[in-house]
Write a protein that holds these residues in place. Sequence first.
Motif, PDB file in Angstrom:
ATOM      1  N   LEU A   1       0.418   4.214   0.595  1.00 45.94           N
ATOM      2  CA  LEU A   1       0.207   5.444   1.723  1.00 45.94           C
ATOM      3  C   LEU A   1       1.283   5.273   2.757  1.00 45.94           C
ATOM      4  O   LEU A   1       1.704   6.019   3.381  1.00 45.94           O
ATOM      5  CB  LEU A   1      -1.207   5.365   2.168  1.00 45.94           C
ATOM      6  CG  LEU A   1      -1.833   4.067   2.797  1.00 45.94           C
ATOM      7  CD1 LEU A   1      -1.327   3.843   4.060  1.00 45.94           C
ATOM      8  CD2 LEU A   1      -3.448   4.398   2.503  1.00 45.94           C
TER       9      LEU A   1
ATOM     10  N   THR B   1      -4.076   7.216   8.933  1.00 43.90           N
ATOM     11  CA  THR B   1      -4.827   5.992   8.761  1.00 43.90           C
ATOM     12  C   THR B   1      -4.358   4.817   9.466  1.00 43.90           C
ATOM     13  O   THR B   1      -3.058   4.634   9.660  1.00 43.90           O
ATOM     14  CB  THR B   1      -5.044   5.784   7.177  1.00 43.90           C
ATOM     15  OG1 THR B   1      -5.913   4.667   7.167  1.00 43.90           O
ATOM     16  CG2 THR B   1      -3.947   5.261   6.454  1.00 43.90           C
ATOM     17  N   GLY B   2      -5.087   4.147  10.128  1.00 50.75           N
ATOM     18  CA  GLY B   2      -4.811   2.574  10.382  1.00 50.75           C
ATOM     19  C   GLY B   2      -4.523   1.578   9.293  1.00 50.75           C
ATOM     20  O   GLY B   2      -5.125   2.169   8.157  1.00 50.75           O
ATOM     21  N   ILE B   3      -3.923   0.604   9.454  1.00 48.03           N
ATOM     22  CA  ILE B   3      -3.375   0.055   8.428  1.00 48.03           C
ATOM     23  C   ILE B   3      -3.632  -1.626   9.034  1.00 48.03           C
ATOM     24  O   ILE B   3      -2.721  -1.872   9.985  1.00 48.03           O
ATOM     25  CB  ILE B   3      -1.971   0.038   7.742  1.00 48.03           C
ATOM     26  CG1 ILE B   3      -1.939   1.634   6.892  1.00 48.03           C
ATOM     27  CG2 ILE B   3      -1.607  -0.977   6.640  1.00 48.03           C
ATOM     28  CD1 ILE B   3      -0.464   1.948   6.514  1.00 48.03           C
ATOM     29  N   GLY B   4      -4.345  -2.154   8.702  1.00 45.65           N
ATOM     30  CA  GLY B   4      -4.718  -3.603   9.239  1.00 45.65           C
ATOM     31  C   GLY B   4      -3.879  -4.847   8.254  1.00 45.65           C
ATOM     32  O   GLY B   4      -4.012  -5.663   8.630  1.00 45.65           O
ATOM     33  N   ALA B   5      -3.271  -4.318   7.336  1.00 49.80           N
ATOM     34  CA  ALA B   5      -2.854  -5.261   6.360  1.00 49.80           C
ATOM     35  C   ALA B   5      -1.269  -5.240   6.186  1.00 49.80           C
ATOM     36  O   ALA B   5      -0.767  -4.218   5.856  1.00 49.80           O
ATOM     37  CB  ALA B   5      -3.551  -5.180   4.869  1.00 49.80           C
TER      38      ALA B   5
ATOM     39  N   GLN C   1       0.861  -1.225   0.064  1.00 54.73           N
ATOM     40  CA  GLN C   1      -0.066   0.028   0.019  1.00 54.73           C
ATOM     41  C   GLN C   1       0.836   1.376   0.144  1.00 54.73           C
ATOM     42  O   GLN C   1       1.486   1.704   0.898  1.00 54.73           O
ATOM     43  CB  GLN C   1      -1.035   0.089   1.105  1.00 54.73           C
ATOM     44  CG  GLN C   1      -1.875  -1.008   1.094  1.00 54.73           C
ATOM     45  CD  GLN C   1      -2.831  -1.309   2.372  1.00 54.73           C
ATOM     46  OE1 GLN C   1      -3.918  -0.251   2.291  1.00 54.73           O
ATOM     47  NE2 GLN C   1      -2.599  -1.855   3.463  1.00 54.73           N
TER      48      GLN C   1
ATOM     49  N   TYR D   1      -0.443  -4.215  14.225  1.00 54.64           N
ATOM     50  CA  TYR D   1      -1.160  -3.037  13.764  1.00 54.64           C
ATOM     51  C   TYR D   1      -0.047  -2.246  13.052  1.00 54.64           C
ATOM     52  O   TYR D   1       1.208  -2.082  13.695  1.00 54.64           O
ATOM     53  CB  TYR D   1      -1.751  -2.272  14.703  1.00 54.64           C
ATOM     54  CG  TYR D   1      -2.992  -1.504  14.235  1.00 54.64           C
ATOM     55  CD1 TYR D   1      -3.593  -1.233  13.260  1.00 54.64           C
ATOM     56  CD2 TYR D   1      -3.344  -0.346  15.373  1.00 54.64           C
ATOM     57  CE1 TYR D   1      -4.514  -0.413  12.746  1.00 54.64           C
ATOM     58  CE2 TYR D   1      -4.226   0.643  15.020  1.00 54.64           C
ATOM     59  CZ  TYR D   1      -5.007   0.442  13.651  1.00 54.64           C
ATOM     60  OH  TYR D   1      -5.848   1.550  13.626  1.00 54.64           O
TER      61      TYR D   1
HETATM   62  C1  LIG Z   1      -8.123  -1.255  12.317  1.00 56.43           C
HETATM   63  C2  LIG Z   1      -7.955  -0.485  11.071  1.00 56.43           C
HETATM   64  C3  LIG Z   1      -7.186  -0.901   9.832  1.00 56.43           C
HETATM   65  C4  LIG Z   1      -7.273  -0.230   8.613  1.00 56.43           C
HETATM   66  N1  LIG Z   1      -6.584  -0.797   7.514  1.00 56.43           N
HETATM   67  C5  LIG Z   1      -6.412  -0.014   6.309  1.00 56.43           C
HETATM   68  C6  LIG Z   1      -5.599  -0.611   5.402  1.00 56.43           C
HETATM   69  O1  LIG Z   1      -4.907  -1.566   5.473  1.00 56.43           O
HETATM   70  N2  LIG Z   1      -5.309   0.222   4.412  1.00 56.43           N
HETATM   71  C7  LIG Z   1      -6.173   1.503   3.971  1.00 56.43           C
HETATM   72  O2  LIG Z   1      -5.919   2.317   3.174  1.00 56.43           O
HETATM   73  N3  LIG Z   1      -6.965   2.106   5.078  1.00 56.43           N
HETATM   74  C8  LIG Z   1      -7.028   1.095   6.429  1.00 56.43           C
HETATM   75  N4  LIG Z   1      -7.851   1.704   7.449  1.00 56.43           N
HETATM   76  C9  LIG Z   1      -8.428   2.975   7.010  1.00 56.43           C
HETATM   77  C10 LIG Z   1      -9.924   2.993   6.818  1.00 56.43           C
HETATM   78  O3  LIG Z   1     -10.037   2.205   5.433  1.00 56.43           O
HETATM   79  C11 LIG Z   1     -10.805   4.462   6.667  1.00 56.43           C
HETATM   80  O4  LIG Z   1      -9.904   5.037   5.831  1.00 56.43           O
HETATM   81  C12 LIG Z   1     -10.445   5.035   8.058  1.00 56.43           C
HETATM   82  O5  LIG Z   1     -10.949   4.169   9.059  1.00 56.43           O
HETATM   83  C13 LIG Z   1     -11.053   6.365   8.039  1.00 56.43           C
HETATM   84  O6  LIG Z   1     -12.417   6.085   7.796  1.00 56.43           O
HETATM   85  P1  LIG Z   1     -13.640   7.451   7.867  1.00 56.43           P
HETATM   86  O7  LIG Z   1     -12.649   8.705   7.531  1.00 56.43           O
HETATM   87  O8  LIG Z   1     -14.191   7.300   6.173  1.00 56.43           O
HETATM   88  O9  LIG Z   1     -14.567   7.228   8.769  1.00 56.43           O
HETATM   89  C14 LIG Z   1      -7.761   0.969   8.349  1.00 56.43           C
HETATM   90  C15 LIG Z   1      -8.494   1.533   9.725  1.00 56.43           C
HETATM   91  C16 LIG Z   1      -8.326   1.148  10.811  1.00 56.43           C
HETATM   92  C17 LIG Z   1      -9.311   1.729  11.961  1.00 56.43           C
END
Ligand SMILES: Cc1cc2nc3c(=O)[nH]c(=O)nc-3n(C[C@H](O)[C@H](O)[C@H](O)COP(=O)(O)O)c2cc1C
Length: 169
Positions: free
Chosen positions: A77, A129-133, A75, A154
């Motif tokens: 970002l 941003t959180g990244i779960g992957a 990713q 995380y």
């Molecule tokens: C635990 C967690 C894991 C996430 N993993 C990813 C990710 O791997 N890649 C990504 O682009 N965004 C990831 N996000 C971001 C979400 O896709 C989203 O952009 C973020 O929660 C903000 O959402 P909102 O502003 O639309 O409410 C993650 C967010 C959280 C909380």
Amino acid sequence: MHSITLPQLSAILSVASRPFSSDFAGARFIQLYLYAHRIDGLQPGVYRLWPDRAELEQIRSGEQRVPAAGLSLGQDLAGNAYVAFSMIGDLERAVRAHGDRGYRYVHFEAGAIGHRLYLAAEAFGLAATGIGAFYDEEVHRHLNITSKQGQVVYHFAIGYPVPDSRLSA
Ligand SMILES: Cc1cc2nc3c(=O)[nH]c(=O)nc-3n(C[C@H](O)[C@H](O)[C@H](O)COP(=O)(O)O)c2cc1C
């Protein structure tokens, strides 16, 4: 904005490291590792945060933008950010202390740190941003994490906001 300053990063890390209230409070199960990409006053590299001493220990030197993106499942970002993070959870110690609930507590703590990173970044007008992957084994190898230290739970990135028409109402 092409970089953030070291004092800005320090403030963000200080917010992220503050203790929080919980029924398992006290023990810290998460270690924070940073991929410093564009911090004015800090050379690009991988750093481990020692929160009690407010110190960053350099683990790797040099540009980390390509590996950081690669480790986060390719990713972009995570590489385009000012700074990206791996949170390493000591699951074994958590389970020894709390039984099966330990696994959950490690993730609670990672989530709490992540939420603080979101708030601190926004307070500076940045985006986060959180990244779960991520690729677990590759992350451990890149950070020189032994199985005794724990495992990645995380990832996180702090950068500049990029408007995305697919996400706006
Ligand atoms: C635990 C967690 C894991 C996430 N993993 C990813 C990710 O791997 N890649 C990504 O682009 N965004 C990831 N996000 C971001 C979400 O896709 C989203 O952009 C973020 O929660 C903000 O959402 P909102 O502003 O639309 O409410 C993650 C967010 C959280 C909380």
